[in-house]
Scaffold this motif. Structure first.
Motif, PDB file in Angstrom:
ATOM      1  N   TYR A  69      47.195  25.524  38.180  1.00  0.00           N
ATOM      2  CA  TYR A  69      47.267  24.818  36.899  1.00  0.00           C
ATOM      3  C   TYR A  69      48.366  23.748  36.939  1.00  0.00           C
ATOM      4  O   TYR A  69      48.161  22.599  36.519  1.00  0.00           O
ATOM      5  CB  TYR A  69      47.558  25.788  35.763  1.00  0.00           C
ATOM      6  CG  TYR A  69      46.330  26.267  35.012  1.00  0.00           C
ATOM      7  CD1 TYR A  69      45.487  25.360  34.366  1.00  0.00           C
ATOM      8  CD2 TYR A  69      46.030  27.625  34.936  1.00  0.00           C
ATOM      9  CE1 TYR A  69      44.370  25.795  33.670  1.00  0.00           C
ATOM     10  CE2 TYR A  69      44.908  28.067  34.239  1.00  0.00           C
ATOM     11  CZ  TYR A  69      44.082  27.144  33.609  1.00  0.00           C
ATOM     12  OH  TYR A  69      42.972  27.568  32.925  1.00  0.00           O
ATOM     13  N   ARG A  70      49.543  24.109  37.433  1.00  0.00           N
ATOM     14  CA  ARG A  70      50.651  23.145  37.478  1.00  0.00           C
ATOM     15  C   ARG A  70      50.287  21.933  38.324  1.00  0.00           C
ATOM     16  O   ARG A  70      50.581  20.787  37.955  1.00  0.00           O
ATOM     17  CB  ARG A  70      51.907  23.823  38.011  1.00  0.00           C
ATOM     18  CG  ARG A  70      52.489  24.879  37.086  1.00  0.00           C
ATOM     19  CD  ARG A  70      53.825  25.395  37.597  1.00  0.00           C
ATOM     20  NE  ARG A  70      54.303  26.514  36.793  1.00  0.00           N
ATOM     21  CZ  ARG A  70      54.138  27.788  37.105  1.00  0.00           C
ATOM     22  NH1 ARG A  70      53.518  28.106  38.245  1.00  0.00           N
ATOM     23  NH2 ARG A  70      54.596  28.743  36.331  1.00  0.00           N
ATOM     24  N   GLN A  85      42.634  27.970  21.103  1.00  0.00           N
ATOM     25  CA  GLN A  85      42.990  28.527  22.409  1.00  0.00           C
ATOM     26  C   GLN A  85      41.886  29.411  22.989  1.00  0.00           C
ATOM     27  O   GLN A  85      42.005  29.878  24.111  1.00  0.00           O
ATOM     28  CB  GLN A  85      44.285  29.332  22.306  1.00  0.00           C
ATOM     29  CG  GLN A  85      45.521  28.484  22.062  1.00  0.00           C
ATOM     30  CD  GLN A  85      46.781  29.332  22.036  1.00  0.00           C
ATOM     31  OE1 GLN A  85      46.861  30.312  21.304  1.00  0.00           O
ATOM     32  NE2 GLN A  85      47.759  28.965  22.851  1.00  0.00           N
ATOM     33  N   GLY A 110      44.296  24.395  25.951  1.00  0.00           N
ATOM     34  CA  GLY A 110      45.584  23.827  25.550  1.00  0.00           C
ATOM     35  C   GLY A 110      46.626  24.156  26.598  1.00  0.00           C
ATOM     36  O   GLY A 110      46.461  23.825  27.768  1.00  0.00           O
ATOM     37  N   ASP A 111      47.688  24.811  26.195  1.00  0.00           N
ATOM     38  CA  ASP A 111      48.728  25.216  27.140  1.00  0.00           C
ATOM     39  C   ASP A 111      48.327  26.546  27.770  1.00  0.00           C
ATOM     40  O   ASP A 111      48.333  27.584  27.100  1.00  0.00           O
ATOM     41  CB  ASP A 111      50.064  25.368  26.404  1.00  0.00           C
ATOM     42  CG  ASP A 111      51.217  25.657  27.360  1.00  0.00           C
ATOM     43  OD1 ASP A 111      50.961  25.993  28.531  1.00  0.00           O
ATOM     44  OD2 ASP A 111      52.381  25.566  26.922  1.00  0.00           O
ATOM     45  N   PRO A 112      47.977  26.549  29.056  1.00  0.00           N
ATOM     46  CA  PRO A 112      47.508  27.799  29.671  1.00  0.00           C
ATOM     47  C   PRO A 112      48.593  28.854  29.789  1.00  0.00           C
ATOM     48  O   PRO A 112      48.294  30.033  29.997  1.00  0.00           O
ATOM     49  CB  PRO A 112      47.025  27.332  31.052  1.00  0.00           C
ATOM     50  CG  PRO A 112      47.841  26.121  31.362  1.00  0.00           C
ATOM     51  CD  PRO A 112      48.039  25.440  30.029  1.00  0.00           C
ATOM     52  N   PHE A 113      49.843  28.448  29.657  1.00  0.00           N
ATOM     53  CA  PHE A 113      50.944  29.394  29.805  1.00  0.00           C
ATOM     54  C   PHE A 113      51.334  30.041  28.472  1.00  0.00           C
ATOM     55  O   PHE A 113      52.284  30.822  28.420  1.00  0.00           O
ATOM     56  CB  PHE A 113      52.138  28.694  30.444  1.00  0.00           C
ATOM     57  CG  PHE A 113      51.790  28.052  31.768  1.00  0.00           C
ATOM     58  CD1 PHE A 113      51.549  28.827  32.880  1.00  0.00           C
ATOM     59  CD2 PHE A 113      51.671  26.675  31.871  1.00  0.00           C
ATOM     60  CE1 PHE A 113      51.200  28.242  34.085  1.00  0.00           C
ATOM     61  CE2 PHE A 113      51.320  26.082  33.081  1.00  0.00           C
ATOM     62  CZ  PHE A 113      51.087  26.863  34.195  1.00  0.00           C
ATOM     63  N   GLN A 114      50.578  29.715  27.421  1.00  0.00           N
ATOM     64  CA  GLN A 114      50.837  30.296  26.106  1.00  0.00           C
ATOM     65  C   GLN A 114      49.709  31.204  25.654  1.00  0.00           C
ATOM     66  O   GLN A 114      49.629  31.562  24.476  1.00  0.00           O
ATOM     67  CB  GLN A 114      51.044  29.172  25.074  1.00  0.00           C
ATOM     68  CG  GLN A 114      52.251  28.306  25.337  1.00  0.00           C
ATOM     69  CD  GLN A 114      53.550  29.099  25.293  1.00  0.00           C
ATOM     70  OE1 GLN A 114      53.747  29.932  24.409  1.00  0.00           O
ATOM     71  NE2 GLN A 114      54.427  28.856  26.256  1.00  0.00           N
ATOM     72  N   ASP A 157      48.481  30.120  38.222  1.00  0.00           N
ATOM     73  CA  ASP A 157      49.521  29.348  37.532  1.00  0.00           C
ATOM     74  C   ASP A 157      49.922  28.134  38.357  1.00  0.00           C
ATOM     75  O   ASP A 157      50.108  27.023  37.820  1.00  0.00           O
ATOM     76  CB  ASP A 157      50.752  30.225  37.280  1.00  0.00           C
ATOM     77  CG  ASP A 157      50.507  31.272  36.205  1.00  0.00           C
ATOM     78  OD1 ASP A 157      49.467  31.193  35.524  1.00  0.00           O
ATOM     79  OD2 ASP A 157      51.361  32.174  36.062  1.00  0.00           O
ATOM     80  N   ARG A 160      43.529  18.289  31.943  1.00  0.00           N
ATOM     81  CA  ARG A 160      44.224  19.205  31.038  1.00  0.00           C
ATOM     82  C   ARG A 160      43.470  20.528  30.990  1.00  0.00           C
ATOM     83  O   ARG A 160      42.286  20.602  31.355  1.00  0.00           O
ATOM     84  CB  ARG A 160      44.359  18.613  29.638  1.00  0.00           C
ATOM     85  CG  ARG A 160      43.055  18.234  28.963  1.00  0.00           C
ATOM     86  CD  ARG A 160      43.307  17.400  27.723  1.00  0.00           C
ATOM     87  NE  ARG A 160      42.089  16.934  27.084  1.00  0.00           N
ATOM     88  CZ  ARG A 160      41.516  17.521  26.033  1.00  0.00           C
ATOM     89  NH1 ARG A 160      42.058  18.617  25.522  1.00  0.00           N
ATOM     90  NH2 ARG A 160      40.420  17.036  25.504  1.00  0.00           N
ATOM     91  N   LEU A 217      47.460  19.919  36.356  1.00  0.00           N
ATOM     92  CA  LEU A 217      47.868  19.328  35.078  1.00  0.00           C
ATOM     93  C   LEU A 217      48.916  18.236  35.242  1.00  0.00           C
ATOM     94  O   LEU A 217      49.213  17.522  34.277  1.00  0.00           O
ATOM     95  CB  LEU A 217      48.396  20.411  34.144  1.00  0.00           C
ATOM     96  CG  LEU A 217      47.411  21.528  33.774  1.00  0.00           C
ATOM     97  CD1 LEU A 217      48.013  22.456  32.734  1.00  0.00           C
ATOM     98  CD2 LEU A 217      46.097  20.951  33.284  1.00  0.00           C
TER      99      LEU A 217
END
Length: 387
Positions: free
Chosen positions: A283-284, A136, A297-301, A280, A293, A287
């Motif tokens: 990103y949505r 990450q 990885g998961d940008p919200f984590q 955010d 991507r 993605l």
């Protein structure tokens, strides 16, 4: 000055337009009797310039934390100089006090302003070691602890990465460094006035910042240096900045940087929420495309800077995408602008475990509170169609 066709600037992580507050501070200085006066002179103009310089220093100190003393702020000619002064100056200062401390540990995702100085450290007799992040992009305290020993003079790990925007657990990393008796510096150039922090709570011995990342003038910066932190100066010839950085200070630039600090400082937390929500949403939108991507990885984590969006486009060449987006009216980056002349894959992404092919399709979109949200929507549509 060359004419530039209308374009949406989404490369604020590289540098930002001068803010109104900075411009007004410069105009006020230019119209004042102290314009051009040397703040180290003994006459009235010099004393007045010195007073203005110290007022600017106080404002910058307040932007770093409630308990930061103005004497702990060393004014520099930019972030790169502040980084080098911290890295080389503290390492040598520590070694002068304890000859057994001959090793420096930095993260593998540092800006080139840190990494390009490692050969100078080695030439000065230091050993250097790199601590790598997880997938990450986070440097974990355990990974740093594995490299620590009583021979480490200095650790340098950035507050937030300039390519991915990932924020590092600096407070925990500082504790690990101090457990081994080492000093720690953090490059906060990308995070300063974009996320709230208090240097005293971070627990670092030194911190770098730069004006042009927040709407201040280019070639302005500072190094926070905690009291009693050993430092061997890198520039000699005048004794300015309490002997830590020689050279006549740029009063005009310091006043402009201080004006930005006063304007943004009280609103950092709320602007982080607002700008972060825009990131955010971007990103949505991006993605949702199957070939796009997030680089971490998961940008919200993961904890991120509010105004940096870092993505990978499968099978694409980032340099080509940058040029095509430029033609479409959007300025973005394939990584750090300081490395824009290089065709090598990002050292940050490679350190995070990405392959060269994956890193070859990286894009960084960056902005601050001045962005027009509709331009982000248009950008998302254009990039998705282009991919």
């Amino acid at each position: 000055m060359a004419d530039v066709a209308p374009i949406v600037n989404l490369d604020f992580a590289a540098s930002t337009p001068l803010r109104h507050e900075a411009r007004e501070a410069e105009r006020t200085y230019d119209a004042s009797p102290i314009a051009g006066a040397n703040p180290n002179a003994l006459h009235r103009l010099g004393r007045a310039a010195a007073q203005s310089l110290e007022e600017a220093r106080r404002s910058i100190a307040r932007s770093l934390g409630a308990r930061i003393r103005p004497s702990e702020v060393v004014l520099t000619g930019g972030g790169t100089e502040a980084d080098q002064l911290a890295l080389l100056g503290i390492a040598e200062g520590v070694r002068e006090r304890d000859r057994t401390r001959t090793r420096v540990v930095v993260s593998a995702i540092e800006h080139d302003a840190i990494l390009d100085n490692l050969p100078l450290l080695r030439a000065a007799g230091f050993e250097t070691a790199l601590v790598y992040p997880n997938r990450q992009g986070v440097v974990e305290p355990g990974a740093l602890r594995d490299l620590m020993g009583r021979d480490v003079a200095l650790v340098s790990i950035m507050l937030a990465n300039n390519e991915t925007g990932v924020i590092q657990p600096v407070r925990e990393l500082a504790a690990v460094a101090h457990e081994a008796g080492a000093r720690i510096h953090t490059d906060a150039i990308q995070g300063y006035l974009h996320i709230p922090f208090d240097v005293g709570e971070l627990g670092v011995d030194a911190l770098s910042l730069a004006g042009h990342k927040v709407g201040g003038p280019v070639s302005t910066g500072a190094l926070y240096l905690a009291s009693r932190t050993p430092l061997r100066p890198r520039v000699f010839g005048g004794g300015q900045e309490a002997g830590r950085r020689a050279g006549t200070q740029d009063v005009r630039g310091a006043l402009a940087l201080a004006a930005v600090a006063r304007a943004l400082g009280p609103h950092v937390a709320e602007e982080r929420c607002r700008v972060g929500a825009l990131a955010d949403d971007l990103y949505r939108r991006l993605l949702s495309h199957p070939r796009i991507r997030a680089s971490m990885g998961d940008p919200f984590q993961v904890d991120r800077l509010p105004g940096i969006v870092s993505v990978l486009i499968e099978g694409a060449d980032s340099q080509e995408l940058v040029l095509r987006l430029d033609a479409a009216g959007f300025a973005v980056s394939a990584g750090s602008a300081c490395s824009s002349g290089s065709t090598a894959a990002s050292h940050v992404l490679r350190a995070m475990g990405l392959t060269a092919d994956e890193a070859a399709g990286s894009l960084r979109i960056s902005f601050d509170d001045r962005v027009d949200p509709s331009s982000l929507t248009r950008f998302a549509d254009v990039l998705r169609d282009m991919v």
